[in-house]
Design a protein around this motif. Structure first.
Motif, PDB file in Angstrom:
ATOM      1  N   ASP A  88       4.112 -17.580  61.445  1.00  0.00           N
ATOM      2  CA  ASP A  88       4.819 -16.950  60.437  1.00  0.00           C
ATOM      3  C   ASP A  88       3.863 -17.302  58.906  1.00  0.00           C
ATOM      4  O   ASP A  88       3.841 -18.339  58.781  1.00  0.00           O
ATOM      5  CB  ASP A  88       6.052 -18.146  60.114  1.00  0.00           C
ATOM      6  N   VAL A  95       4.479 -19.171  66.333  1.00  0.00           N
ATOM      7  CA  VAL A  95       5.651 -18.750  67.281  1.00  0.00           C
ATOM      8  C   VAL A  95       5.400 -19.383  68.540  1.00  0.00           C
ATOM      9  O   VAL A  95       6.658 -19.527  69.228  1.00  0.00           O
ATOM     10  CB  VAL A  95       6.060 -17.100  67.233  1.00  0.00           C
ATOM     11  N   GLY A 148      13.168 -12.636  68.702  1.00  0.00           N
ATOM     12  CA  GLY A 148      13.257 -12.609  67.322  1.00  0.00           C
ATOM     13  C   GLY A 148      11.930 -12.274  66.646  1.00  0.00           C
ATOM     14  O   GLY A 148      11.754 -11.913  65.639  1.00  0.00           O
ATOM     15  N   ALA A 149      11.004 -12.389  67.409  1.00  0.00           N
ATOM     16  CA  ALA A 149       9.384 -12.189  66.947  1.00  0.00           C
ATOM     17  C   ALA A 149       9.014 -10.550  66.670  1.00  0.00           C
ATOM     18  O   ALA A 149       8.720 -10.494  65.541  1.00  0.00           O
ATOM     19  CB  ALA A 149       8.416 -12.347  68.032  1.00  0.00           C
ATOM     20  N   GLU A 151      11.519  -8.347  65.623  1.00  0.00           N
ATOM     21  CA  GLU A 151      12.086  -8.278  64.336  1.00  0.00           C
ATOM     22  C   GLU A 151      11.256  -8.709  62.964  1.00  0.00           C
ATOM     23  O   GLU A 151      10.883  -8.115  61.969  1.00  0.00           O
ATOM     24  CB  GLU A 151      13.632  -8.508  64.338  1.00  0.00           C
ATOM     25  N   LYS A 152      10.806  -9.916  63.034  1.00  0.00           N
ATOM     26  CA  LYS A 152      10.126 -10.573  62.182  1.00  0.00           C
ATOM     27  C   LYS A 152       8.845 -10.166  61.991  1.00  0.00           C
ATOM     28  O   LYS A 152       8.386  -9.783  60.661  1.00  0.00           O
ATOM     29  CB  LYS A 152       9.861 -12.073  62.613  1.00  0.00           C
ATOM     30  N   ASN A 155       9.489  -7.032  59.949  1.00  0.00           N
ATOM     31  CA  ASN A 155       9.883  -7.299  58.689  1.00  0.00           C
ATOM     32  C   ASN A 155       8.586  -7.938  57.964  1.00  0.00           C
ATOM     33  O   ASN A 155       8.615  -8.142  56.429  1.00  0.00           O
ATOM     34  CB  ASN A 155      10.642  -8.431  58.464  1.00  0.00           C
ATOM     35  N   ASP A 157       7.019 -10.416  58.343  1.00  0.00           N
ATOM     36  CA  ASP A 157       6.795 -11.964  58.242  1.00  0.00           C
ATOM     37  C   ASP A 157       5.898 -12.775  59.204  1.00  0.00           C
ATOM     38  O   ASP A 157       5.598 -13.775  59.056  1.00  0.00           O
ATOM     39  CB  ASP A 157       8.218 -12.641  58.648  1.00  0.00           C
ATOM     40  N   LEU A 158       5.570 -11.980  60.316  1.00  0.00           N
ATOM     41  CA  LEU A 158       4.452 -12.552  61.115  1.00  0.00           C
ATOM     42  C   LEU A 158       3.110 -11.971  61.062  1.00  0.00           C
ATOM     43  O   LEU A 158       3.059 -10.733  60.630  1.00  0.00           O
ATOM     44  CB  LEU A 158       4.955 -12.488  62.576  1.00  0.00           C
TER      45      LEU A 158
END
Ligand code: ADP
Length: 492
Positions: A88, A95, A148-149, A151-152, A155, A157-158
């Motif tokens: 992240d 993660v 959730g990885a 989606e993140k 976005n 975020d990762l």
């Protein structure tokens, strides 16, 4: 006195090496870390443990040698390649653990890609073959399997990185997300022709491009690491095998190094043009330097020093790997052949159905003959690779530069020269990997020039071929015959 430090982040340990102005290793610190095997075929490392061990060995090195941060000209990083971390970018939290290059969990994703006929695309654009070794399918696996990885990641975020990228991120306090060309070229996501992340591969594996680090030359100011408030530049980054090629001063097309470890890794500098192999060698980026990109062929022997371990731990006919030299020197004749195809054969044979065998046994064959033949198998397999490189590159090899644990074996090195019909050169400093990273960093900082590296190089020993071409051809024909008989062994 001024120093360059190389951080050598390997598969089983983190090391820090202190190089003085003459390019001599003045001191080395080392710390092993955990190998995590959650299931058969899965291999992970804890990214925080990688960083902690790397940080600890650096601190120890500085303390023990009373080095002030002002005395460090710059830091070079070399690392286990392909191992993949996703974290992240806001919290710095991975993660999951790093998925290590040896990990086979993504074999099904590779099969999918092969079925879709992507092999040619991958070879033409990334220089690699579709395999779970490389980072691409590891990132895809993380995005598909960690809740959730995906989606993140979408976005923004990762972010992902190979181990060099992770270390740079940690050292710069999360300011820099970057890698070098040599590491990028091992992800199977980097286009080695246009030198950008490959959109087709990213799309196919559903990896957002925002996850990818920026890619720089290997000799580059990546950022600064604050030591006691003093900024020390990180000025060189190279994947471990490429670092060894550079550390061995293989700067020109046709120059080759071979590292004799558990397996053998052979790399040949092929210059500024991309060359393609018809025998399954990998085309990879050696380094980016002075606005130029240098390419290399890479091939590996799966079982090299591992065959000596087998003599020691499996057959128990050796107490220590080093003793193999003594026994081999005592054994007469070259009639026994050991083909250590324990897990199939790589380039140029590519036969996963081959299995190991011993040929040419007679009533007087003893352990010394077996030991000798096993050592010789390292040299024969290396010759197979070198011949393939010569054929696919059209470049003639005059000498082979060697390093790694088993390169200390004088019998093996003499036999290597004999069977190649070429000179084998062993440097006094066998820390080629760390040296390569240190050189890259030192050049960026203006501390060393490329010609200094050649001038500073000290050869420990040169092995010249001593047998006749007829003898060489006869021996090599024997090896080829033996290999042939092991091929397809598991097939009906
Ligand atoms: P790695 O980095 O793969 O762990 P190293 O470069 O440390 O490997 O080399 C260790 C390997 O080399 C082991 O497989 C060992 O059996 C072999 N080896 C080490 N010393 C010798 C020697 N003197 N003769 C033959 N094999 C050796």
């Amino acid at each position: 006195m001024k120093y360059i430090i190389a951080l050598d982040q390997g598969t089983t340990s983190s090391r820090a090496v202190l190089f003085d102005e003459n390019g001599k290793p003045a001191d080395i610190t080392q710390k092993e870390f955990s190998q995590i095997f959650p299931r058969p075929g899965w291999v992970e490392h804890d990214p925080e443990e990688i960083w902690n061990t790397q940080h600890t060995v650096l601190t120890e090195l500085l303390g023990r040698n009373r080095i002030r941060p002002e005395d460090i000209v710059s830091i070079g990083i070399t690392n286990q390649r392909e191992t993949t971390i996703v974290w992240d970018k806001h919290t710095g939290q991975p993660v999951m653990n790093a998925i290590v290059w040896q990990d086979k969990r993504t074999a099904p994703i590779c099969e999918e890609m092969k079925k879709e006929g992507l092999e040619k695309y991958v070879r033409d654009n990334t220089g690699l073959v579709i395999d779970s070794y490389f980072s691409a399918t590891k990132v895809a696996w993380i995005l598909r399997n960690i809740p959730g990885a995906k989606e993140k990641a979408e976005n923004g975020d990762l972010i992902m990185g190979t181990v060099d990228t992770w270390l740079i991120w940690k050292m710069t306090g999360g300011k820099v997300h970057a890698t070098d060309y040599s590491n990028a070229s091992r992800t199977m996501l980097f286009n080695i022709r246009n030198l950008e992340w490959d959109h087709h591969m990213l799309c196919r594996l559903e990896i957002p491009e925002t996850m990818m680090p920026s890619v720089h030359p290997s000799s580059w100011h990546f950022g600064d690491y604050l030591i006691d408030g003093v900024p020390v530049p990180i000025s060189g980054v190279l994947g471990d095998q490429q670092a060894a090629l550079f550390g061995q001063a293989c700067f020109n097309p046709g120059e080759v190094k071979n590292t004799y470890g558990t397996g053998c890794f052979m790399l040949m500098n092929t210059g500024e043009e991309i060359r393609e192999s018809s025998s399954g060698l990998l085309t990879t980026i050696a380094w980016g330097l002075d606005k130029k990109i240098y390419y290399a062929f890479e091939g590996s022997v799966f079982i090299a020093g591992a065959a000596i371990q087998w003599l020691r731990d499996g057959l128990r006919i050796l107490d220590a790997a080093e003793d193999s030299e003594y026994f081999a020197e005592k054994a007469s004749g070259n009639d026994v052949f050991v083909v250590p195809a324990f897990s199939g054969l790589g380039a140029p044979y590519w036969d996963m159905y081959a299995r190991g065998a011993i040929f040419g046994l007679t009533r007087d064959t003893g352990k010394k003959h077996l030991i000798k033949a096993t050592l010789q198998s390292l040299a024969y397999q290396s010759k197979d690779l070198l011949e393939t490189m010569e054929k696919d590159s059209g470049l003639k090899i005059k000498k082979l530069k060697v390093d790694g644990g088993a390169a200390m074996n004088n019998f093996l090195m003499q036999f290597q020269a004999d069977i190649l019909g070429a000179r084998v050169e062993r440097p006094a400093i066998t820390e080629s990997t760390a040296l390569g990273a240190a050189y890259m960093a030192g050049m960026q900082s203006g501390f060393w020039k490329q010609e200094d590296i050649l001038n500073k190089r000290i050869t420990d020993r040169v092995f010249e071929p001593l047998i006749s071409p007829e003898e060489r051809n006869k021996l090599y024909a024997g090896w080829k015959k033996a290999v042939n008989r092991t091929m397809g062994w598991l097939k009906d």
